[in-house]
Enzyme design. Structure first.
Site, PDB file in Angstrom:
ATOM      1  N   ASN A   7       0.813  -0.554  -0.348  1.00  0.00           N
ATOM      2  CA  ASN A   7      -0.268  -0.342   0.183  1.00  0.00           C
ATOM      3  C   ASN A   7       1.183   1.276   0.397  1.00  0.00           C
ATOM      4  OD1 ASN A   7      -1.293   2.279   0.668  1.00  0.00           O
ATOM      5  ND2 ASN A   7      -2.845   0.906   1.282  1.00  0.00           N
ATOM      6  N   HIS A  10       1.229   6.524   2.103  1.00  0.00           N
ATOM      7  CA  HIS A  10       1.546   7.558   2.494  1.00  0.00           C
ATOM      8  C   HIS A  10       3.148   7.963   1.604  1.00  0.00           C
ATOM      9  CE1 HIS A  10      -0.486   6.397   6.005  1.00  0.00           C
ATOM     10  NE2 HIS A  10      -0.184   5.122   6.292  1.00  0.00           N
ATOM     11  N   HIS A  52      -5.165   3.731  -2.057  1.00  0.00           N
ATOM     12  CA  HIS A  52      -6.695   4.432  -1.440  1.00  0.00           C
ATOM     13  C   HIS A  52      -7.127   5.640  -2.099  1.00  0.00           C
ATOM     14  CE1 HIS A  52     -10.299   4.358   2.425  1.00  0.00           C
ATOM     15  NE2 HIS A  52     -10.177   4.044   0.970  1.00  0.00           N
ATOM     16  N   ARG A  54      -8.836   8.728  -0.974  1.00  0.00           N
ATOM     17  CA  ARG A  54     -10.243   8.904  -0.974  1.00  0.00           C
ATOM     18  C   ARG A  54     -11.012   9.791  -1.082  1.00  0.00           C
ATOM     19  NH1 ARG A  54      -8.592   7.020   4.541  1.00  0.00           N
ATOM     20  NH2 ARG A  54     -10.620   8.314   5.529  1.00  0.00           N
ATOM     21  N   ARG A  58      -6.682  13.262   0.476  1.00  0.00           N
ATOM     22  CA  ARG A  58      -5.772  13.917   1.273  1.00  0.00           C
ATOM     23  C   ARG A  58      -4.221  12.890   1.225  1.00  0.00           C
ATOM     24  NH1 ARG A  58      -7.609  10.281   7.139  1.00  0.00           N
ATOM     25  NH2 ARG A  58      -9.401  11.982   6.203  1.00  0.00           N
ATOM     26  N   GLU A  79      -8.146   0.031  -3.063  1.00  0.00           N
ATOM     27  CA  GLU A  79      -9.348   1.131  -2.163  1.00  0.00           C
ATOM     28  C   GLU A  79      -9.887   1.930  -2.615  1.00  0.00           C
ATOM     29  OE1 GLU A  79      -7.344   0.705   1.653  1.00  0.00           O
ATOM     30  OE2 GLU A  79      -6.092  -0.800   1.554  1.00  0.00           O
ATOM     31  N   THR A 110      -7.621   4.366   7.613  1.00  0.00           N
ATOM     32  CA  THR A 110      -9.023   3.414   7.936  1.00  0.00           C
ATOM     33  C   THR A 110      -8.710   2.871   9.062  1.00  0.00           C
ATOM     34  OG1 THR A 110      -8.725   3.491   5.723  1.00  0.00           O
ATOM     35  CG2 THR A 110     -10.436   1.656   6.764  1.00  0.00           C
ATOM     36  N   GLU A 160     -10.971  -9.115   3.047  1.00  0.00           N
ATOM     37  CA  GLU A 160      -9.972  -8.649   3.663  1.00  0.00           C
ATOM     38  C   GLU A 160      -9.914  -8.457   5.227  1.00  0.00           C
ATOM     39  OE1 GLU A 160      -7.196  -6.012   1.671  1.00  0.00           O
ATOM     40  OE2 GLU A 160      -6.409  -5.032   3.593  1.00  0.00           O
ATOM     41  N   HIS A 200      -3.793  -4.068   7.252  1.00  0.00           N
ATOM     42  CA  HIS A 200      -3.983  -3.301   8.624  1.00  0.00           C
ATOM     43  C   HIS A 200      -3.118  -3.148   9.940  1.00  0.00           C
ATOM     44  CE1 HIS A 200      -5.693   1.130   9.193  1.00  0.00           C
ATOM     45  NE2 HIS A 200      -5.130   1.137  10.642  1.00  0.00           N
TER      46      HIS A 200
HETATM   47  N1  PXP Z   1      -5.528  -3.160   4.166  1.00  0.00           N
HETATM   48  C1  PXP Z   1      -6.590  -1.530   3.795  1.00  0.00           C
HETATM   49  C2  PXP Z   1      -7.855  -2.438   3.547  1.00  0.00           C
HETATM   50  C3  PXP Z   1      -6.657  -0.038   4.426  1.00  0.00           C
HETATM   51  O1  PXP Z   1      -7.239   0.623   3.876  1.00  0.00           O
HETATM   52  C4  PXP Z   1      -5.494  -0.191   4.704  1.00  0.00           C
HETATM   53  C5  PXP Z   1      -4.330   1.059   4.753  1.00  0.00           C
HETATM   54  O2  PXP Z   1      -5.125   1.636   6.081  1.00  0.00           O
HETATM   55  C6  PXP Z   1      -4.037  -1.051   4.879  1.00  0.00           C
HETATM   56  C7  PXP Z   1      -4.694  -2.610   4.604  1.00  0.00           C
HETATM   57  C8  PXP Z   1      -2.602  -0.511   5.043  1.00  0.00           C
HETATM   58  O3  PXP Z   1      -2.925  -0.791   6.292  1.00  0.00           O
HETATM   59  P1  PXP Z   1      -1.467  -0.230   7.152  1.00  0.00           P
HETATM   60  O4  PXP Z   1      -0.608   1.227   6.831  1.00  0.00           O
HETATM   61  O5  PXP Z   1      -1.478  -0.174   7.849  1.00  0.00           O
HETATM   62  O6  PXP Z   1       0.322  -1.179   6.596  1.00  0.00           O
END
Ligand code: PXP
Length: 247
Positions: A7, A10, A52, A54, A58, A79, A110, A160, A200
């Site tokens: 992901n 960030h 994602h 959004r 952001r 996402e 999330t 998921e 997550h």
């Molecule tokens: N899976 C989903 C559905 C998410 O929304 C996120 C990000 O919030 C992640 C995985 C990845 O989470 P993390 O950044 O904590 O690894």
């Protein structure tokens, strides 16, 4: 082997912290570029890239998603909130999969799974619409029986499981209970023929336990890989996570 979806949200968070006002997302002084990060992640063994988009834009911007779709060679997992605007967006973009997540303007990230029971009709409509054009729908849900059973009933191919409660409990006495909740949830999902993904809050530390959850197909990991990459570079960060996932 458990697959890794990286992901990259960030990376865009960091860019937006400085260049939010710029009319473009790449070029000139603008850095870092999430698409470059995605390509390097793939080179290091990522099996898919997750973003994602959004509603408040952001971090990831529309242009990032289009560039990713044109550039990456693995799978693009989008996402998104289960809204008519995002469904229309996904139909145009054609990601390999969409993952339906709850979206709340106030949250930092999330915070909980999508409540399939409360959103049953629109989730079902989205699954059917995506299925008709060959896009897989994953449902980001808490690992609870009612959510998992309804996901299967609505015809979702993937779930998921939200690992956030487990990750938050990692250094507390509630950790074993949260891990068991995920184990039970994953077993039920598998029995119902759902492909089991999770995500997550997964880190280089808790991965040694997370990977023992049965039937895992893919983990979606963002924050900890991006954080590690600040010190080691993204390729090493991805390689190290893949090694720990499948030790
Ligand atoms: N899976 C989903 C559905 C998410 O929304 C996120 C990000 O919030 C992640 C995985 C990845 O989470 P993390 O950044 O904590 O690894």
């Amino acid at each position: 082997m458990i697959l890794l979806g990286v992901n990259i949200d960030h990376c865009a968070t960091l860019r937006q912290a400085r260049y939010r006002q710029m009319p473009v997302t790449v070029g000139g002084p603008i850095e870092p570029d999430p698409v470059t990060l995605a390509v390097l992640s793939e080179r290091a063994g990522a099996d898919g890239i997750t973003v994602h988009l959004r509603e408040d834009r952001r971090h990831i911007q529309d242009r990032d998603v289009v560039r990713l779709r044109e550039t990456i060679s693995t799978r693009l997992n989008l996402e998104m909130a289960c809204t008519p605007a995002m469904i229309e967006y996904a139909l145009k973009l054609k990601p390999d999969s969409v993952c339906l997540v709850p979206e709340n303007r106030q949250e930092v990230t999330t915070e909980g799974g999508l409540d399939i029971v409360r959103n049953r009709d629109r989730v079902k409509a989205c699954i059917d619409t995506m299925k008709a054009v060959g896009i897989k729908t994953s449902l980001f849900i808490d690992p609870d029986a009612n959510q998992i059973e309804l996901s299967a009933k609505l015809g979702a191919p993937w779930v998921e499981l939200h690992t956030g409660a487990y990750a938050n409990a990692y250094h507390t006495s509630a950790r074993a209970k949260q891990l068991e909740r995920l184990r039970v949830g994953a077993t039920l999902a598998h029995e119902l023929d759902l492909v089991v993904n999770a995500g997550h809050g997964i880190s280089y530390v808790n991965i040694s336990e997370v990977r023992t959850i049965p039937h895992l197909h893919e983990l979606n990991i963002g924050h900890s890989i991006l954080s590690r990459a600040l010190f080691t570079g993204i390729e090493e960060a991805v390689r190290e996570m893949k090694t720990r996932m499948n030790a």
